[in-house]
Design an enzyme around this catalytic site. Structure first.
Site, PDB file in Angstrom:
ATOM      1  N   GLU A 208     -31.584 -26.844 -56.045  1.00  0.00           N
ATOM      2  CA  GLU A 208     -31.093 -26.846 -54.651  1.00  0.00           C
ATOM      3  C   GLU A 208     -30.346 -28.144 -54.392  1.00  0.00           C
ATOM      4  OE1 GLU A 208     -32.243 -28.995 -52.124  1.00  0.00           O
ATOM      5  OE2 GLU A 208     -33.612 -30.058 -53.463  1.00  0.00           O
TER       6      GLU A 208
ATOM      7  N   CYS B 116     -35.291 -37.768 -52.380  1.00  0.00           N
ATOM      8  CA  CYS B 116     -34.602 -37.403 -53.628  1.00  0.00           C
ATOM      9  C   CYS B 116     -33.980 -38.568 -54.392  1.00  0.00           C
ATOM     10  CB  CYS B 116     -33.519 -36.374 -53.332  1.00  0.00           C
ATOM     11  SG  CYS B 116     -34.183 -34.792 -52.857  1.00  0.00           S
TER      12      CYS B 116
HETATM   13  C1  UDX Z   1     -30.026 -35.639 -50.938  1.00  0.00           C
HETATM   14  C2  UDX Z   1     -28.810 -34.877 -51.498  1.00  0.00           C
HETATM   15  O1  UDX Z   1     -27.665 -35.106 -50.668  1.00  0.00           O
HETATM   16  C3  UDX Z   1     -29.121 -33.392 -51.598  1.00  0.00           C
HETATM   17  O2  UDX Z   1     -28.028 -32.720 -52.195  1.00  0.00           O
HETATM   18  C4  UDX Z   1     -30.361 -33.253 -52.479  1.00  0.00           C
HETATM   19  O3  UDX Z   1     -30.678 -31.941 -52.723  1.00  0.00           O
HETATM   20  C5  UDX Z   1     -31.533 -33.998 -51.856  1.00  0.00           C
HETATM   21  O4  UDX Z   1     -31.170 -35.383 -51.727  1.00  0.00           O
HETATM   22  P1  UDX Z   1     -31.107 -36.110 -48.550  1.00  0.00           P
HETATM   23  O5  UDX Z   1     -32.064 -36.987 -49.283  1.00  0.00           O
HETATM   24  O6  UDX Z   1     -31.628 -35.153 -47.555  1.00  0.00           O
HETATM   25  O7  UDX Z   1     -30.239 -35.241 -49.591  1.00  0.00           O
HETATM   26  O8  UDX Z   1     -30.102 -37.061 -47.771  1.00  0.00           O
HETATM   27  P2  UDX Z   1     -28.587 -37.551 -47.899  1.00  0.00           P
HETATM   28  O9  UDX Z   1     -27.861 -37.127 -46.694  1.00  0.00           O
HETATM   29  O10 UDX Z   1     -27.986 -37.232 -49.191  1.00  0.00           O
HETATM   30  O11 UDX Z   1     -28.814 -39.153 -47.800  1.00  0.00           O
HETATM   31  C6  UDX Z   1     -29.592 -39.856 -48.766  1.00  0.00           C
HETATM   32  C7  UDX Z   1     -29.561 -41.328 -48.466  1.00  0.00           C
HETATM   33  O12 UDX Z   1     -28.262 -41.875 -48.630  1.00  0.00           O
HETATM   34  C8  UDX Z   1     -29.968 -41.672 -47.027  1.00  0.00           C
HETATM   35  O13 UDX Z   1     -30.745 -42.843 -47.046  1.00  0.00           O
HETATM   36  C9  UDX Z   1     -28.635 -41.904 -46.331  1.00  0.00           C
HETATM   37  O14 UDX Z   1     -28.735 -42.736 -45.215  1.00  0.00           O
HETATM   38  C10 UDX Z   1     -27.851 -42.554 -47.452  1.00  0.00           C
HETATM   39  N1  UDX Z   1     -26.380 -42.435 -47.322  1.00  0.00           N
HETATM   40  C11 UDX Z   1     -25.773 -41.226 -47.434  1.00  0.00           C
HETATM   41  C12 UDX Z   1     -25.618 -43.580 -47.126  1.00  0.00           C
HETATM   42  O15 UDX Z   1     -26.156 -44.693 -47.016  1.00  0.00           O
HETATM   43  N2  UDX Z   1     -24.269 -43.462 -47.071  1.00  0.00           N
HETATM   44  C13 UDX Z   1     -23.629 -42.281 -47.192  1.00  0.00           C
HETATM   45  O16 UDX Z   1     -22.390 -42.258 -47.151  1.00  0.00           O
HETATM   46  C14 UDX Z   1     -24.410 -41.118 -47.364  1.00  0.00           C
END
Ligand code: UDX
Length: 432
Positions: free
Chosen positions: A151, A263
């Site tokens: 996923e 993740c």
């Molecule tokens: C992630 C993956 O995106 C998803 O595909 C996977 O299945 C599960 O892990 P998630 O952990 O829900 O999803 O959050 P995501 O929106 O990817 O953000 C992860 C981290 O990166 C957060 O701490 C977020 O704040 C940070 N982030 C994200 C940034 O600092 N900058 C960005 O541009 C994007």
């Protein structure tokens, strides 16, 4: 085709509910009775926009059901998704696969007709081979097929990500399973999702490599932001300028606090330990992990500088404490490092989070939860915007600063610095 989702955590629940909304009969199983009882009452154990409505709708029309009876649910189903947790082991950095293998053993003793057994949980490459070995101890290989179908759902955007995925990855060499899964996903494929059939091992690795790459992108831009702060450049201009190159792409180039969540931290560690096992050094990902682990200290140093190294007795506000907006998830949130460190140095911390009080801070000295943005900011010396909830995007700081001025440290670059500065407030952000 009946579907069984094993594990009603984030992945299992969201995917199960969405499959039922596409017209399938889905049974979601969990060994946690309390959770299943809550779900039967229409109560959702996680915060995810839109999920509650979909559960109620599909539970009412009887396409979705909940159970603790694993054996019966497996027997009644044709397609079984394994969606249990694969957390980091307590010792070392590899993924703990005990829940996966326990489930595989249970499936093995409940096979009554052909089953497609699918790992949706994030599992290291070759886990599918192990599952196949476990199940084939009691069953002929003609009676089952083990497939990897990772996923890619983001918390807070999970339903949209399920319905409009960029791609659906199905790892199997078995033509029959591939045909059945392509059919299952057809409603999404017909709306434009790419369907990729590959080997099982490749599918397993695609998931880890994708998360590690996204974590690398974020860490890369965070380090560029450090340089921007020293050279008077706005990191957002860099992100836009880089992102316009289609080979790079503009998403996941937002500088901010250390990445967190369920993740990226776990998966970056697991892929490097898997690679070590295969005598391969993933040095880029290893340095990403290190850089991210150091990031909270770097931001704390900035807080110290902003407060002229006087943290003791300073009143500090945290707006948002989860790892990002639109989730109640605290796992590996950078606030878990920053708040205790500031409290230890004698700061008095108030925090407000749209998803409420967090038990993680309940034992800390001088850390208080308040139930409104206004209460959290009143009397503050420094307001830290830690997550990018919409609730924080239009705060009338000018009004709130009438009695007492405060400094703003916007860790998500939500506001325009010139606008805030024109209100007579000191404003700091990331990489600008
Ligand atoms: C992630 C993956 O995106 C998803 O595909 C996977 O299945 C599960 O892990 P998630 O952990 O829900 O999803 O959050 P995501 O929106 O990817 O953000 C992860 C981290 O990166 C957060 O701490 C977020 O704040 C940070 N982030 C994200 C940034 O600092 N900058 C960005 O541009 C994007």
């Amino acid at each position: 085709m009946k579907i069984c989702m094993i594990g009603t955590g984030y992945v299992g629940l969201v995917s199960g509910v969405c499959f039922s909304d596409l017209g399938n009969d889905v049974i979601c199983v969990d060994k946690n009775k309390d959770k299943i009882n809550l779900l039967k009452e229409g109560k959702i154990p996680i915060y995810e926009p839109g999920l509650s409505e979909l559960v109620t709708k599909n539970f009412k029309n009887k396409r979705l059901s909940f159970s603790t009876d694993l054996k019966k649910s497996i027997k009644d189903s044709d397609i079984i998704f394994i969606c249990v947790g694969t957390p980091t082991k307590k010792v070392g950095s590899s993924a703990d696969l005990s829940q996966i293998y326990n489930v595989a053993k249970k499936i093995s003793s409940s096979i009554n007709r052909f089953k497609i057994i699918i790992t949706k949980s994030t599992v290291p490459v070759t886990t599918g081979d192990e599952i196949e070995k476990i199940i084939s101890k009691k069953n002929s290989k003609k009676k089952f097929s083990v497939v990897s179908n990772p996923e890619f759902l983001r918390e807070g955007e999970a339903i949209r990500d399920f319905i409009y995925p960029d791609r659906i990855v199905v790892g199997t060499n078995d033509k029959k399973s591939n045909r059945i899964l392509k059919n299952l996903y057809n409603p999404l494929i017909s709306k434009g999702a790419q369907y990729l059939n590959t080997s099982r091992r490749a599918a397993e690795l695609i998931k880890y490599a994708s998360n590690a790459f996204l974590a690398t992108k974020i860490t890369f831009v965070n380090e560029i932001a450090n340089l921007c702060e020293k050279t008077g450049i706005n990191v957002e201009d860099i992100s836009i300028g880089m992102g316009l190159d289609k080979r790079i792409g503009g998403r996941f180039l937002r500088a901010g606090p250390a990445y967190g969540g369920s993740c990226f931290p776990k998966d970056t560690k697991a892929i490097t330990t898997t690679a070590d096992k295969f005598k391969t050094n993933l040095s880029v990902i290893k340095s990403v992990i290190k850089s991210n682990e150091k990031r909270s200290n770097l931001l704390l140093d900035r807080v110290s500088k902003i407060l002229n190294k006087k943290i003791k007795d300073k009143r500090i506000t945290f707006l948002g404490v989860t790892f990002k907006a639109n989730t109640d998830d605290m796992r590996d949130s950078s606030s878990l490092k920053m708040i205790p460190a500031l409290s230890k140095k004698g700061a008095i911390i108030k925090y407000y989070d749209p998803t409420g009080l967090k038990k993680e801070f309940s034992k800390l000295k001088n850390v208080f939860h308040v139930d409104s943005i206004k209460k959290s900011i009143e009397g503050s010396d420094l307001v830290i915007i830690h997550t990018e909830w919409n609730d924080f995007k239009s705060i009338n700081f000018k009004n709130l600063a009438k009695k007492k001025k405060f400094i703003i440290y916007d860790m998500r670059n939500i506001y325009s610095s010139s606008k805030i500065k024109s209100q007579g407030l000191k404003y700091y952000s990331v990489g600008r």
